[in-house]
Design a protein around this motif. Structure first.
Motif, PDB file in Angstrom:
ATOM      1  N   ALA A  27      26.849  42.596  85.051  1.00  0.00           N
ATOM      2  CA  ALA A  27      26.736  42.271  83.560  1.00  0.00           C
ATOM      3  C   ALA A  27      27.884  43.289  81.904  1.00  0.00           C
ATOM      4  O   ALA A  27      28.291  42.995  81.680  1.00  0.00           O
ATOM      5  CB  ALA A  27      25.424  43.049  83.247  1.00  0.00           C
ATOM      6  N   ALA A  28      27.716  44.317  83.393  1.00  0.00           N
ATOM      7  CA  ALA A  28      28.827  45.644  83.167  1.00  0.00           C
ATOM      8  C   ALA A  28      30.192  45.475  81.925  1.00  0.00           C
ATOM      9  O   ALA A  28      31.114  45.182  81.167  1.00  0.00           O
ATOM     10  CB  ALA A  28      28.763  47.099  83.390  1.00  0.00           C
ATOM     11  N   ILE A  29      31.262  44.693  83.320  1.00  0.00           N
ATOM     12  CA  ILE A  29      32.311  43.988  83.235  1.00  0.00           C
ATOM     13  C   ILE A  29      32.349  42.762  82.150  1.00  0.00           C
ATOM     14  O   ILE A  29      33.609  43.291  81.074  1.00  0.00           O
ATOM     15  CB  ILE A  29      32.431  43.660  84.770  1.00  0.00           C
ATOM     16  CG1 ILE A  29      32.717  44.144  85.230  1.00  0.00           C
ATOM     17  CG2 ILE A  29      34.322  42.570  84.580  1.00  0.00           C
ATOM     18  CD1 ILE A  29      33.198  43.770  86.796  1.00  0.00           C
ATOM     19  N   ASP A  30      31.431  42.246  81.763  1.00  0.00           N
ATOM     20  CA  ASP A  30      30.933  41.454  80.829  1.00  0.00           C
ATOM     21  C   ASP A  30      31.253  42.064  79.989  1.00  0.00           C
ATOM     22  O   ASP A  30      32.010  41.402  78.413  1.00  0.00           O
ATOM     23  CB  ASP A  30      30.389  40.361  81.076  1.00  0.00           C
ATOM     24  CG  ASP A  30      30.412  39.594  82.760  1.00  0.00           C
ATOM     25  OD1 ASP A  30      31.244  39.283  82.947  1.00  0.00           O
ATOM     26  OD2 ASP A  30      29.232  38.785  82.873  1.00  0.00           O
ATOM     27  N   ALA A  31      29.980  42.786  79.557  1.00  0.00           N
ATOM     28  CA  ALA A  31      30.556  43.271  78.606  1.00  0.00           C
ATOM     29  C   ALA A  31      31.569  44.185  77.803  1.00  0.00           C
ATOM     30  O   ALA A  31      31.496  44.635  76.762  1.00  0.00           O
ATOM     31  CB  ALA A  31      28.872  44.575  78.028  1.00  0.00           C
ATOM     32  N   ALA A  33      34.286  46.232  76.623  1.00  0.00           N
ATOM     33  CA  ALA A  33      36.554  45.334  75.859  1.00  0.00           C
ATOM     34  C   ALA A  33      37.452  46.200  76.548  1.00  0.00           C
ATOM     35  O   ALA A  33      37.767  46.928  77.149  1.00  0.00           O
ATOM     36  CB  ALA A  33      35.882  45.864  74.600  1.00  0.00           C
ATOM     37  N   PRO A  34      38.303  45.330  76.635  1.00  0.00           N
ATOM     38  CA  PRO A  34      40.082  45.759  77.216  1.00  0.00           C
ATOM     39  C   PRO A  34      40.265  46.777  77.037  1.00  0.00           C
ATOM     40  O   PRO A  34      39.911  47.539  75.793  1.00  0.00           O
ATOM     41  CB  PRO A  34      40.818  45.093  76.521  1.00  0.00           C
ATOM     42  CG  PRO A  34      39.916  43.631  76.427  1.00  0.00           C
ATOM     43  CD  PRO A  34      38.355  44.289  76.060  1.00  0.00           C
ATOM     44  N   GLY A  57      40.288  38.399  83.779  1.00  0.00           N
ATOM     45  CA  GLY A  57      41.620  38.531  83.320  1.00  0.00           C
ATOM     46  C   GLY A  57      41.642  40.339  82.566  1.00  0.00           C
ATOM     47  O   GLY A  57      42.307  40.779  81.556  1.00  0.00           O
ATOM     48  N   LYS A  58      40.322  40.790  82.483  1.00  0.00           N
ATOM     49  CA  LYS A  58      40.206  41.594  81.247  1.00  0.00           C
ATOM     50  C   LYS A  58      40.925  43.414  82.240  1.00  0.00           C
ATOM     51  O   LYS A  58      40.659  43.146  83.424  1.00  0.00           O
ATOM     52  CB  LYS A  58      39.147  42.311  80.689  1.00  0.00           C
ATOM     53  CG  LYS A  58      38.146  41.692  80.292  1.00  0.00           C
ATOM     54  CD  LYS A  58      36.427  41.970  80.095  1.00  0.00           C
ATOM     55  CE  LYS A  58      35.614  40.904  78.791  1.00  0.00           C
ATOM     56  NZ  LYS A  58      34.207  41.598  79.142  1.00  0.00           N
ATOM     57  N   ALA A  59      41.214  43.680  80.746  1.00  0.00           N
ATOM     58  CA  ALA A  59      42.702  45.283  81.542  1.00  0.00           C
ATOM     59  C   ALA A  59      40.981  46.637  81.728  1.00  0.00           C
ATOM     60  O   ALA A  59      40.840  47.320  80.519  1.00  0.00           O
ATOM     61  CB  ALA A  59      43.283  45.953  81.260  1.00  0.00           C
ATOM     62  N   VAL A  60      39.983  46.247  82.320  1.00  0.00           N
ATOM     63  CA  VAL A  60      39.334  46.878  82.724  1.00  0.00           C
ATOM     64  C   VAL A  60      38.792  47.915  83.912  1.00  0.00           C
ATOM     65  O   VAL A  60      39.195  47.497  84.507  1.00  0.00           O
ATOM     66  CB  VAL A  60      37.829  46.477  82.216  1.00  0.00           C
ATOM     67  CG1 VAL A  60      37.907  46.075  80.641  1.00  0.00           C
ATOM     68  CG2 VAL A  60      37.319  45.851  83.810  1.00  0.00           C
TER      69      VAL A  60
END
Length: 394
Positions: A27-31, A33-34, A57-60
């Motif tokens: 849930a935190a990954i989905d929320a 931002a890059p 695909g996010k740079a997190v």
């Protein structure tokens, strides 16, 4: 709202907190931002949303607040911790967890499919793959950076009890140990096909495989710098095609250090059981502290101390300790705090200083190398007894 993590030096870093703000890691990954960071508080995380993590695909960055000793992703023998398959690169980071009881067909802990995330400060323990890669699997041009990890007691049904990678994958692995892993096929520690691989400050120890317990490479070029490969059943490294380059590394007590089936190993400044050829190589007990318990640190008096080369050596060791500690760089993954015994450098040299306060080397015509010079045994020293003469004979 977002939480805030304070450090003594850095200003407040906005983060997404689990579980205070988000019930699950996913849930935190989905929320996020890059460029943002998910911070996971101490605890054991299980169930949907806390495994099979998808960065999309996010740079997190997803990291624990207090480290892997107190923060665990427990896959409960179903699924894996994370699946990187949407083009993730070095901006996608997983850091500071114990990953355990993953169970899948390939890659029981983490699977990288054509991706190159950073995996840092992770403990992979008791994960299983029915096919390949008990803890880690990298595929199809994947290039993960794996740093400061422990990969132990994982299993694979076919190959790569610790890690498997193939099809032009090029992982870089630093300050990481592979110990106690088991494969029913080759490569109890590591197995790879048609790929590359860079290993720095890596231990591959006490792994078990069917024919090759340490590392098996088919059609791969790899580089090993300041690595320790020891105690593996059935062999240290199998080179099935292409070239493997060793520098400042230890291969010891693997039964057979190398198996060649169309490949080759070149080594320099390395300790290899059986007197393997190469500049600066040696053979002799490296004097590990307790290798049976996976402690491959060097004892005082080890022949590996100060006997490596600085050229190409990393600036730290597997524990993050600075290199060098003594009079020179050590051989192997550990940089010992002890100073090494001086080893005379005499091989293939003319008579001269031996770099240890004495002399050695070759002299022509049967002369003797003495005090750095070729001596015929009849040079006057001021003592008539030198010539076998006494009293009036002199």
């Amino acid at each position: 709202g977002q939480g805030c993590v304070y450090t003594p030096i850095e200003p407040c870093e906005p983060v997404l907190l689990v579980p205070d703000e988000y019930d699950t890691i996913q849930a935190a990954i989905d929320a996020a931002a890059p460029g943002e960071t998910v911070v996971v508080l101490p605890g054991t995380y299980t169930g949907t949303g806390n495994k099979d993590l998808n960065y999309n695909g996010k740079a997190v960055t997803v990291r624990s607040k207090e480290g892997p000793d107190v923060t665990t992703i427990d896959c409960e023998n179903s699924g894996r911790a994370a699946y990187f398959h949407n083009g993730e690169g070095a901006g996608s980071v997983l850091e500071g967890f114990t990953i355990t009881r993953g169970s899948t067909n390939d890659g029981g802990g983490v699977y990288c499919d054509g991706t190159s995330p950073i995996l840092r400060n992770l403990i992979f323990v008791d994960n299983a793959a029915s096919s390949y890669g008990g803890a880690l699997y990298a595929h199809q041009n994947a290039g993960p950076l794996i740093q400061d990890c422990v990969v132990k007691d994982n299993t694979a049904g076919n190959g790569g009890g610790g890690m498997f990678y193939k099809l032009y994958a090029n992982p870089v692995i630093e300050r990481t140990s592979f110990t106690g892993n088991v494969s029913q096929g080759k490569g109890g520690g590591i197995c790879a096909w048609d790929s590359g691989g860079v290993f720095r400050n890596v231990i591959v120890g006490n792994n078990t495989g069917n024919g090759m317990g340490g590392a098996f490479f088919h059609n791969c070029n790899t580089q090993w710098t300041n690595c320790t490969v020891s105690g593996n059943s059935g062999g240290g490294l199998e080179a099935n095609g292409k070239t493997h380059v060793l520098l400042n590394s230890i291969f010891w007590a693997n039964g057979t250090e190398f198996v060649f089936s169309g490949g080759q190993v070149t080594a320099s400044y390395s300790l290899i059981q059986g007197n393997y050829p190469g500049e600066g190589n040696q053979s002799g007990d490296p004097k590990f502290v307790n290798p049976g318990a996976d402690n491959f640190h060097l004892q005082e008096g080890s022949p590996c101390v100060d006997q490596g080369t600085a050229a190409g050596a990393p600036t730290d060791d597997i524990d993050g300790d600075e290199r060098p500690q003594g009079n020179g760089f050590d051989i192997g993954a550990d940089e010992s705090p002890y100073a090494g015994a001086c080893v005379p450098k005499c091989a293939d040299k003319e008579c001269g200083p031996d770099a240890c306060g004495g002399s050695c080397g070759v002299c022509p015509g049967g002369l003797v190398c003495k005090e750095g010079q070729c001596d015929d045994g009849c040079i006057a020293t001021g003592d008539p007894e030198w010539y076998g003469m006494t009293g009036n004979e002199w």
